[in-house]
Design a protein around this motif. Structure first.
Motif, PDB file in Angstrom:
ATOM      1  N   SER A   1       0.827  -1.206   0.000  1.00  0.00           N
ATOM      2  CA  SER A   1       0.000   0.000   0.000  1.00  0.00           C
ATOM      3  C   SER A   1       0.866   1.262   0.000  1.00  0.00           C
ATOM      4  O   SER A   1       0.521   2.268  -0.630  1.00  0.00           O
ATOM      5  N   GLU A   2       2.002   1.179   0.675  1.00  0.00           N
ATOM      6  CA  GLU A   2       2.915   2.326   0.722  1.00  0.00           C
ATOM      7  C   GLU A   2       3.585   2.536  -0.633  1.00  0.00           C
ATOM      8  O   GLU A   2       3.768   3.671  -1.078  1.00  0.00           O
TER       9      GLU A   2
ATOM     10  N   GLU B   1       0.997   4.173  -2.850  1.00  0.00           N
ATOM     11  CA  GLU B   1       0.772   5.584  -2.502  1.00  0.00           C
ATOM     12  C   GLU B   1       1.915   6.459  -2.994  1.00  0.00           C
ATOM     13  O   GLU B   1       1.687   7.507  -3.613  1.00  0.00           O
ATOM     14  N   ARG B   2       3.149   6.019  -2.757  1.00  0.00           N
ATOM     15  CA  ARG B   2       4.311   6.804  -3.184  1.00  0.00           C
ATOM     16  C   ARG B   2       4.427   6.841  -4.703  1.00  0.00           C
ATOM     17  O   ARG B   2       4.976   7.789  -5.270  1.00  0.00           O
TER      18      ARG B   2
ATOM     19  N   GLU C   1       1.907   6.956  -6.649  1.00  0.00           N
ATOM     20  CA  GLU C   1       0.727   7.714  -7.103  1.00  0.00           C
ATOM     21  C   GLU C   1      -0.148   6.888  -8.039  1.00  0.00           C
ATOM     22  O   GLU C   1      -0.611   7.357  -9.077  1.00  0.00           O
TER      23      GLU C   1
ATOM     24  N   SER D   1      -3.225   3.418  -7.823  1.00  0.00           N
ATOM     25  CA  SER D   1      -4.094   2.673  -6.923  1.00  0.00           C
ATOM     26  C   SER D   1      -3.452   1.336  -6.569  1.00  0.00           C
ATOM     27  O   SER D   1      -2.588   0.828  -7.300  1.00  0.00           O
ATOM     28  N   ILE D   2      -3.876   0.761  -5.462  1.00  0.00           N
ATOM     29  CA  ILE D   2      -3.344  -0.544  -5.066  1.00  0.00           C
ATOM     30  C   ILE D   2      -3.706  -1.603  -6.103  1.00  0.00           C
ATOM     31  O   ILE D   2      -2.931  -2.520  -6.377  1.00  0.00           O
TER      32      ILE D   2
END
Length: 221
Positions: free
Chosen positions: A52-53, A56-57, A59, A61-62
């Motif tokens: 998930s990180e 996010e980093r 930019e 979606s999972i």
């Protein structure tokens, strides 16, 4: 009517399949994911990094991340394969030109020094190694790469000493390379001065075996 189904992005626990991007945009996205993962691994260690990180980093979606990498092991595997490919090119380039004992000694010593400098300059490599030790499939990848590198070393050793026992040379070269990987992991975990000394000690120990391989016992005529 047939009910329309919606594809669900693959999640950890299912059969890992890695997307092979062909379009420029997809390749760029994959490179961004790997760059982010490398930075996070270098900063936090592979065990602490979460998918998930990374998403996010990066930019994205999972779900998009899972289309490229179904789990964290596949991220680590891709990074390891890239480092392995880089190492293999260096090994092939150095050992393919070996024709005599002095050339073998010089090429091997320079390879160890170069490899040590590479791992020092790439902090994520230590944590990628750590992540590989806890995963059976990734550990097999490391062993296979040591076999490949060992085979290249054995080939050079046999060119220099053609009367050597080929099987014993192959076994020794494989063991030397695998122990070399362990030495590098230990060396970069120590202070730089101690790490350098450990690499030099391993170089001396392994060179004794490389330069004086077991010869075939020829039957008396």
């Amino acid at each position: 009517m047939r009910k329309k189904t919606t594809e669900v992005p693959e999640r950890p626990g299912s059969e890992p399949t890695r997307r092979n991007p062909t379009q420029q945009r997809s390749r760029e996205r994959q490179e961004r994911i790997l760059a982010v993962a490398t930075q996070l691994i270098a900063t936090k260690g592979s065990d602490q990094v979460k998918m998930s990180e990374i998403a996010e980093r990066s930019e994205i979606s999972i779900g998009s991340l899972y289309q490229y990498f179904p789990d964290k092991s596949s991220v680590i595997r891709t990074l390891a394969e890239r480092y392995n490919a880089q190492s293999r090119r260096c090994i092939e380039g150095a050992l393919s030109a070996v024709e005599d004992a002095q050339g073998l000694r010089t090429a091997y010593a320079q390879l160890l020094d170069l490899y040590y400098e590479i791992v020092l300059a790439t902090p994520a490599m230590r944590d990628i190694w750590s992540g590989m030790q806890a995963d059976k499939q990734l550990l097999e990848l490391e062993l296979e790469e040591s076999r490949v590198a060992g085979a290249l070393l054995a080939k050079a050793m046999l060119r220099v000493n053609p009367d050597s026992d080929a099987q014993q040379v192959a076994d020794a070269a494989f063991l030397i390379w695998q122990l070399g990987e362990a030495t590098m992991r230990l060396a970069i975990s120590c202070a730089p001065e101690e790490g350098r000394r450990l690499v030099d000690v391993f170089k001396r120990m392994s060179l004794r075996e490389i330069m004086e391989p077991v010869t075939i016992n020829m039957p008396d005529s």
